[in-house]
Write a protein that holds these residues in place. Structure first.
Motif, PDB file in Angstrom:
ATOM      1  N   ILE C 223      51.622  58.482 -19.563  1.00 45.89           N
ATOM      2  CA  ILE C 223      50.334  59.022 -20.011  1.00 45.89           C
ATOM      3  C   ILE C 223      49.744  58.110 -21.077  1.00 45.89           C
ATOM      4  CG2 ILE C 223      49.213  60.947 -21.145  1.00 45.89           C
ATOM      5  CD1 ILE C 223      51.344  62.754 -19.951  1.00 45.89           C
ATOM      6  N   ALA C 224      50.576  57.800 -22.099  1.00 43.54           N
ATOM      7  CA  ALA C 224      50.074  56.993 -23.202  1.00 43.54           C
ATOM      8  C   ALA C 224      49.671  55.612 -22.708  1.00 43.54           C
ATOM      9  CB  ALA C 224      51.131  56.887 -24.285  1.00 43.54           C
ATOM     10  N   GLY C 225      50.464  55.059 -21.806  1.00 46.44           N
ATOM     11  CA  GLY C 225      50.146  53.741 -21.287  1.00 46.44           C
ATOM     12  C   GLY C 225      48.838  53.745 -20.527  1.00 46.44           C
ATOM     13  N   THR C 226      48.636  54.769 -19.716  1.00 45.74           N
ATOM     14  CA  THR C 226      47.378  54.869 -18.983  1.00 45.74           C
ATOM     15  C   THR C 226      46.206  54.925 -19.951  1.00 45.74           C
ATOM     16  OG1 THR C 226      48.623  56.221 -17.454  1.00 45.74           O
ATOM     17  CG2 THR C 226      46.262  56.112 -17.131  1.00 45.74           C
ATOM     18  N   ALA C 227      46.389  55.709 -21.009  1.00 45.56           N
ATOM     19  CA  ALA C 227      45.297  55.834 -21.967  1.00 45.56           C
ATOM     20  C   ALA C 227      45.102  54.527 -22.718  1.00 45.56           C
ATOM     21  CB  ALA C 227      45.598  56.960 -22.955  1.00 45.56           C
ATOM     22  N   GLU C 228      46.195  53.851 -23.009  1.00 46.24           N
ATOM     23  CA  GLU C 228      46.082  52.627 -23.793  1.00 46.24           C
ATOM     24  C   GLU C 228      45.357  51.539 -23.027  1.00 46.24           C
ATOM     25  OE1 GLU C 228      48.728  50.161 -26.640  1.00 46.24           O
ATOM     26  OE2 GLU C 228      49.988  51.568 -25.546  1.00 46.24           O
ATOM     27  N   THR C 229      45.466  51.560 -21.719  1.00 46.62           N
ATOM     28  CA  THR C 229      44.750  50.554 -20.945  1.00 46.62           C
ATOM     29  C   THR C 229      43.358  51.026 -20.567  1.00 46.62           C
ATOM     30  OG1 THR C 229      45.914  51.466 -19.065  1.00 46.62           O
ATOM     31  CG2 THR C 229      46.735  49.413 -19.953  1.00 46.62           C
ATOM     32  N   ASN C 230      42.922  52.145 -21.132  1.00 48.54           N
ATOM     33  CA  ASN C 230      41.582  52.661 -20.867  1.00 48.54           C
ATOM     34  C   ASN C 230      41.344  52.898 -19.389  1.00 48.54           C
ATOM     35  OD1 ASN C 230      40.330  53.036 -23.312  1.00 48.54           O
ATOM     36  ND2 ASN C 230      40.009  50.837 -23.559  1.00 48.54           N
ATOM     37  N   ARG C 231      42.359  53.373 -18.711  1.00 50.54           N
ATOM     38  CA  ARG C 231      42.191  53.632 -17.286  1.00 50.54           C
ATOM     39  C   ARG C 231      42.021  55.117 -17.056  1.00 50.54           C
ATOM     40  NH1 ARG C 231      43.426  50.133 -13.423  1.00 50.54           N
ATOM     41  NH2 ARG C 231      43.979  51.881 -12.114  1.00 50.54           N
ATOM     42  N   GLY C 232      41.501  55.419 -15.870  1.00 53.34           N
ATOM     43  CA  GLY C 232      41.302  56.812 -15.524  1.00 53.34           C
ATOM     44  C   GLY C 232      42.613  57.556 -15.504  1.00 53.34           C
ATOM     45  N   PRO C 233      42.678  58.812 -15.867  1.00 54.03           N
ATOM     46  CA  PRO C 233      41.539  59.663 -16.232  1.00 54.03           C
ATOM     47  C   PRO C 233      41.116  59.538 -17.693  1.00 54.03           C
ATOM     48  CG  PRO C 233      43.548  60.935 -16.250  1.00 54.03           C
ATOM     49  CD  PRO C 233      43.932  59.554 -15.864  1.00 54.03           C
ATOM     50  N   PHE C 234      41.589  58.484 -18.356  1.00 49.76           N
ATOM     51  CA  PHE C 234      41.225  58.335 -19.769  1.00 49.76           C
ATOM     52  C   PHE C 234      40.177  57.238 -19.952  1.00 49.76           C
ATOM     53  CE2 PHE C 234      45.730  59.578 -19.565  1.00 49.76           C
ATOM     54  CZ  PHE C 234      45.628  60.811 -20.151  1.00 49.76           C
ATOM     55  N   ASP C 235      39.383  56.947 -18.940  1.00 52.10           N
ATOM     56  CA  ASP C 235      38.464  55.818 -19.032  1.00 52.10           C
ATOM     57  C   ASP C 235      37.092  56.231 -19.510  1.00 52.10           C
ATOM     58  OD1 ASP C 235      37.897  57.275 -16.862  1.00 52.10           O
ATOM     59  OD2 ASP C 235      37.453  55.584 -15.549  1.00 52.10           O
ATOM     60  N   LEU C 236      37.075  57.181 -20.451  1.00 51.00           N
ATOM     61  CA  LEU C 236      35.761  57.701 -20.819  1.00 51.00           C
ATOM     62  C   LEU C 236      34.961  56.695 -21.622  1.00 51.00           C
ATOM     63  CD1 LEU C 236      36.177  60.078 -23.753  1.00 51.00           C
ATOM     64  CD2 LEU C 236      38.094  59.024 -22.640  1.00 51.00           C
TER      65      LEU C 236
END
Lengths: 641, 168, 361, 105
Positions: C223-236
């Motif tokens: 989860i954190a890695g996905t967010a850290e790379t600014n990827r979906g679903p955290f690509d806001l």
């Protein structure tokens, strides 16, 4: 084989726990639950105390026929230096165990009684928390192993008394009364503290057992050291007695006790009749070895103060109309009795009769005075008034209260076979053997006591039948249970052979009824009762005529000999006017003036130089760095030379 | 090789330090500061103090500079140039700094630094960790705890200070 | 038992060969150049691959065909895109801070390259194996956020500024969780050195050895890695409907391509770190004492294993992107500070306890 | 240890950095630049500690540890400072150090 008494440490600890739980979480619990917690805990304490008493007195407290002083627990609390430390512990000997029983019994009864009396009051759980705190402190006091522990709990008792007197903190009179009680007893405790310091300065110990050692060299040295015409030891003991006198409401430090009746009635029963006020007596008894063996002069002071107070309070009690105040002055009078008994006693064997008598009277008094107060509470509960003049003919409405109150009145008047008779009898015989003046004072007080108690009794339960707003009703079961229990106790505890258990030198001995004294005291008591009956039993009795006959004396007594007014006069008129005012003038004009002058100069100067302090951080930094660099250059220059 | 790198790093540090304090564009100043800090981390790597270098990278470059850049982003506009510094003040301060520098360098070059000649100790993470939490000599548990309390206090303080109150 | 293929002799022989012709100084220089070129080539190729795969995956999820015109199955599509970007005009908006505007993409890319240097691709195939490898990777990648912030600010566009602030806050916040979840493995293996961490998994990967807490840590890391790379679903930060393209709105041409590159490199790094730390890096898959099975597995070279695992993690992350709806910024921060961080902290304590008691296999 | 580089070289770098920081601290008016100058000063001190540690007492960890702690303190200081700066900005719409004088006499 000694029994292990270390479990006694749990008696105060569970009470402390109950105080913490109820005090901290009381508002989260339901009121009745917090009351229940406190009550169960104090009952547990009572059972433990009874068990301790049983073990100690009847099973194996004695060794070679002498009661042992047992230190059941001892913890070091605070060490000052290698020879002086404050310890906390449990000391068991006959008087402390007796006090344990008294305190837990009366306290349990008050806990139970309060279920009915305080029902629906705001702060029900607060009340129980304070009761637990009080019981904890009082038990800590009686089981203290050393003077300092006693002093700590002494103050804690003072605090909880303060809290309980001021329980109705919305009533200004209650607040004033609690403050008065606190200040007066604090004032007395100052003497206590100085006494402790004096004593410990010379003996290098606080420990009771070390202090009581007969061959204590430091004590002998103190007794030999003279200061202002009396030995230092006597001085220290008189100062300590001052603390005791404050807590026990001895003349002239008694003024707080009548006012303390502002607290809830169960509190008056517990604190201001049965337990806390006898702390002074207990204190003197605790240090009795010192008083009796090394400082008989201090003991004479005790006797004189006790005798005077008992007479003085009894006279005041004759005319008071508030039933709780009558009982309060009666308490003072009875405690004066105990002090008198201690004062006329000497150390060892039958010489120590007064000591036994005092403790015996303490014991019986706790029962019947607790009962009287609780009965008064039941009456107030029924009538919603404290004034005697509002009552009359209540015997039909409150049968249980009536009977128990009668028992208590008979007991305090010294009518056989109720408990008061026995204890009063040995006090009087002890006084008789010491000095006739003390005996006749005590005798007169006995008569007065009988009179005012039955004045109270007849005015409340007989006299004219009054119309009440609503019909007075008997108290609920929780209250009448306590009344009945204490009534039985008051009736029978006189038969305990007290001298077998409590004596000044821990050696059991036999006492016998002193026939002459007994007859004399019973006669005077009966006279008092008859006079009271004549004056108050029927409506429109002879009372008014008597009042008219001696109006001056009556007024004097009604106004408690104007002692309060004298205090006020001394403080307000003399001290405030002639000492405080000039000091205040000096303070305002000379001291403040010079200070203001300095401030004025500072103000002017700083206005001139405030530009230096620009508030600009960077300017400061510049100056600081410049200074640092300058300093560094200076040092380097010197170093290179 | 290492010497060359050291000189490059030292030059970077000095150059960008000066640019940090003289730049009139505040975000650029922050970036120059970043370069200084990165070069410092490089020096630590060069000295084989890997852990310290990584801490420097994480906390300074990844933490402090990011915070500063955030603050800049929230408080400055892009076409906003900082006002030129007061010439007199600047000259005075520069003089002071140069004198101070001279004094210290004079002292430093006049002093013969001698090490204790011991062999290099262990600098791996395990040694650092156990040293941080040891009580004995050269144990740093007390400063460690103090720092943790300080950080906690700073965190609470920062939140309280930056919090928006309802009546604001 | 067959030893895994060790590439150390290969690198060592190259080193010796160079040393025999050149002075040590030049040897080092030449080696660095070789490594640099290799890494750049690898990154360029793999990013092209990743972009292609992503587009295909997206198409698969959306029941489309995806790129299919350029080359066989559209394989050359990314190359064509790359060429297009290379030839596009460099536009710099008015009043932009040119220096910072040009610097930002480089910061991001350099941060990514710094981090990738420490990744162990196979036994002996690692540019640098320093004793704090894992910490070094997180430290180096933490610089990348500065590029985002600067890039968003320097473009003089309020949308990109907002996007930059959002991504900055996001990356900084989620970095904590990522590091905390990695710390669980550091606690278990007792080392920050990546080769040691891999070594400690020779008898089983941590995700199997470490019970539930490590599994939780792995999820947290994903989860954190996905967010850290600014990827979906955290690509806001790049929410098209709100902020156009986020912090790189103003970029065009090759500079845009660099942001794009960095994003995929970061994806690769996250996947590689996850694979290395939780899934045993290049260690082959073994099952208990199935000797024959294990032997067969040993024949697959470590490099293949590594890329297989990285591919697995990347696949997971792509799957997330096309499955979950995008979060709002407050939800995103609440998720981190109120859920992930406490869970991670507790998890770390639990793992420390497990490690202390020796309750792992 | 680096071949050919002595401890004095590190001190020279650190000292220059320190005084540049001091210069910035005194001259600049923007609160954030002042903060950056402080960071420069702290960093220069760190370099000194590390260099002394490495060159003079390589067997110990003291300089190393102090540097770690300084970095920690710098982080705390920066966090609080920036919170204050943002608050000042909100209240005064500017972060010039000379404007922050509402509590001056």
């Amino acid at each position: 084989m000694q029994t292990n008494f270390s479990y006694t440490i749990w008696i105060p600890l569970v009470l402390l726990a109950s105080f913490l739980v109820v005090g901290l979480f009381g508002d989260k619990l339901r009121p009745r639950l917090s009351g229940l917690i406190s009550t169960v805990v104090i009952l547990f304490g009572a059972v433990l105390s009874y068990w301790t008493a049983f073990q100690y007195f009847l099973v194996n407290g004695k060794a070679d026929g002498v009661y042992q002083t047992i230190v059941a627990a001892d913890y070091e609390w605070l060490r000052f230096y290698d020879t002086l430390a404050i310890k906390m512990g449990v000391l068991l000997d006959p008087i402390s165990i007796m006090m344990l029983v008294v305190v837990t019994t009366i306290s349990s009864m008050v806990h139970i009684y309060s279920f009915g009396y305080m029902k629906g009051e705001k702060g029900f759980e607060r009340f129980y928390a304070f009761l637990s705190l009080f019981s904890f402190s009082m038990i800590g006091l009686v089981i203290a192993t050393n003077l300092f522990q006693m002093y700590i709990f002494w103050e804690l008792v003072g605090v909880s008394s303060f809290l309980l007197i001021g329980f109705y903190y919305e009533k200004p009179s209650a607040v004033a009364a609690s403050k008065k009680a606190f200040i007066v007893t604090r004032f007395a405790d100052f003497g206590f503290l100085v006494g402790i310091l004096l004593l410990s300065y010379f003996t290098k110990t606080f420990d009771f057992q070390e202090l009581m050692q007969p061959d204590n060299a430091a004590i002998a040295e103190m007794a030999g050291l003279s200061f202002m015409g009396m030995s230092v030891l006597t001085l220290a003991l008189v100062l300590i007695f001052m603390g005791g006198a404050g807590k026990s409401a001895m003349f002239p430090l008694h003024i707080w006790l009548p006012d303390a009746m502002e607290g809830p009635t169960p509190v008056s029963a517990l604190i201001h009749a049965a337990t806390m006020v006898v702390a002074g007596v207990y204190l003197v008894a605790r240090l009795f070895g010192l008083y009796a063996l090394h400082a008989p002069d201090a003991l004479s002071v005790v006797a004189a103060v006790g005798a005077f107070t008992s007479l003085f309070a009894a006279v005041i009690a004759l005319t008071q109309t508030d039933i709780k105040r009558v009982l309060a002055f009666s308490t003072m009078s009875q405690i004066g009795y105990m002090m008198l008994a201690l004062g006329v006693s000497r150390y060892g064997g039958t010489e120590g009769l007064g000591y036994t008598a005092s403790m015996f009277h303490l014991f019986t008094h706790a029962m019947f005075k607790g009962l009287l107060f609780l009965g008064a509470g039941a009456i107030i509960h029924a009538v919603h008034s404290n004034e005697m003049t509002d009552m009359g003919g209540l015997r039909k409405y409150l049968p249980i209260t009536h009977v128990t109150f009668l028992i208590a009145a008979l007991a305090i008047s010294g009518i056989p076979p109720f408990s008061g008779f026995f204890s009063k009898d040995i006090i009087l015989s002890a006084a008789y053997e010491h000095h006739p003046v003390y005996f006749w004072t005590g005798w007169a007080v006995a008569g007065l006591t009988a009179f005012y108690m039955f004045r109270l009794y007849f005015s409340i339960f007989w006299g004219e039948n009054r119309e009440y707003e609503h019909k007075p009703h008997e108290a609920p079961f929780s209250m009448s249970f306590a009344l009945i229990f204490l009534g039985i106790m008051s009736a029978v505890v006189g038969f305990i052979p007290f001298s077998k258990y409590v004596s000044s030198d821990l050696m059991p001995y036999e006492t016998h009824l002193h026939m002459n004294v007994a007859v004399l005291s019973v006669v005077v008591a009966v006279i008092g009762i008859v006079v009271a009956a004549v004056m108050y039993m029927k409506p429109g009795g002879a009372a008014d005529k008597v009042v008219k006959a001696v109006p001056g004396l009556y007024k004097l007594s009604l106004h408690k000999f104007y002692i309060d007014e004298i205090y006020l006069f001394v403080t307000h008129k003399i001290i405030f006017n002639y000492i405080s005012r000039p000091i205040a003038w000096f303070d305002r004009n000379v001291v403040d003036g010079s200070m203001n002058g300095m401030a004025w100069v500072t103000n002017k100067v700083s206005n001139k130089i405030k530009g230096l302090q620009s508030g600009q951080l960077q300017q400061y930094a510049f100056v600081m760095i410049a200074g640092m660099v300058g300093l560094a250059l200076f040092v380097l220059y010197w170093a290179s030379r | 090789m290492e010497r060359l790198i050291f000189y490059i790093l030292a030059l970077t540090i000095i150059l960008f330090s000066v640019m940090t304090v003289t730049s009139r564009n505040i975000l650029r100043a922050a970036i120059y500061l970043l370069f200084v800090l990165l070069a410092t981390a490089g020096i630590y790597f060069l000295l084989n103090y890997n852990f310290l270098a990584a801490v420097q990278l994480t906390v300074y470059s990844g933490g402090v500079v990011v915070l500063i850049v955030f603050a800049v982003l929230l408080t400055a506009k892009i076409d906003h140039k900082l006002e030129p510094v007061n010439k007199v003040k600047s000259a005075l301060t520069a003089l002071l700094a140069i004198i101070g520098l001279g004094a210290i360098l004079w002292a430093v070059f006049g002093y013969n630094f001698t090490g204790n000649g011991m062999a290099e100790g262990a600098y791996d993470v395990k040694a650092i960790g156990s040293s941080l939490l040891s009580y004995g000599q050269y144990g740093y548990v007390l400063p460690f705890e103090v720092i943790s309390i300080l950080l906690l206090a700073a965190m609470v303080g920062a939140i309280m200070i930056a919090k928006r109150y309802k009546n604001d | 038992m067959k030893e895994p293929l060790d590439l150390t002799p290969l690198t060592q022989s190259i080193h010796d060969y160079l040393l025999s012709y050149l002075s040590p100084f030049w040897t080092t220089t030449v080696e660095w150049v070789i490594i640099g070129v290799l890494l750049i080539a690898f990154v360029a190729l793999s990013v092209m691959g990743l972009v292609y795969i992503e587009r295909k995956v997206a198409a698969f999820f959306q029941l489309r065909l995806g790129p299919n015109r350029v080359g066989k199955w559209g394989l050359l599509q990314t190359l064509a895109d790359f060429l297009k970007l290379l030839m596009k005009e460099h536009i710099t908006s008015k009043n932009a801070d040119k220096f910072l505007f040009n610097l930002a993409p480089f910061i991001i890319v350099i941060a990514s390259f710094l981090a990738i240097g420490a990744i162990p691709f196979a036994l002996g195939l690692q540019a640098m194996d320093i004793n704090i490898g894992l910490f070094y990777i997180t430290a180096a990648s933490s610089i990348g956020v500065l590029g985002i912030l600067i890039g968003g600010w320097a473009g003089n566009n309020k949308y990109s500024l907002i996007g930059a602030l959002r991504s900055g806050a996001q990356v900084v916040s989620y970095e904590i969780s990522a590091v905390l979840s990695l710390l669980t493995i550091v606690v278990l293996s007792g080392s920050l050195q990546l080769s040691t961490i891999i070594e400690s998994q020779s008898d089983g990967w941590w995700i199997f050895k470490g019970h539930l807490p490590v599994f939780i840590a792995f999820i947290m890391f994903l989860i954190a890695g996905t967010a850290e790379t600014n990827r979906g679903p955290f690509d806001l930060a790049e929410a098209e409907s709100e902020l156009t393209a986020g912090f790189h709105t103003e970029y065009s041409g090759i500079k845009f391509a660099m942001f794009f590159l960095a994003e995929y490199v970061n994806l690769f790094i996250i996947a590689a770190v996850g694979a290395t730390v939780f899934l045993g890096g290049w260690m082959p898959f073994h099952i208990g004492n199935w000797a024959a099975f294990n032997e067969v597995m040993n024949y697959i070279p470590p490099v293949i294993w590594f890329f297989f695992k990285v591919g697995f993690v990347i696949g997971l992350i792509m799957w997330f992107k096309w499955t979950f709806p995008r979060l709002r910024i407050d939800q995103l921060l609440v998720l981190e500070w109120k859920y992930l961080l406490p869970i991670n902290l507790v998890n770390l304590i639990v793992v420390a306890f497990i490690a202390m008691m020796g309750w792992y296999f | 240890m680096i071949e050919g580089i002595g401890v004095t070289d590190f001190i020279v770098v650190a000292t220059i950095m320190f005084f540049v920081g001091v210069y910035g601290f005194i001259v600049r008016k923007n609160l954030i630049t002042i903060l950056m100058s402080v960071e420069l000063i702290l960093n220069s001190v760190n370099i000194n500690f590390v260099a002394f540690n490495k060159y003079l007492y390589p067997d110990l960890l003291q300089g190393y540890m102090i540097s770690l702690f300084v970095i920690g303190i710098a982080a705390a200081e920066a966090a609080v400072a920036i919170a204050i700066i943002l608050n000042v900005y909100r209240k005064l719409q500017g972060i010039d150090v000379e404007h922050v004088d509402t509590m001056k006499y």
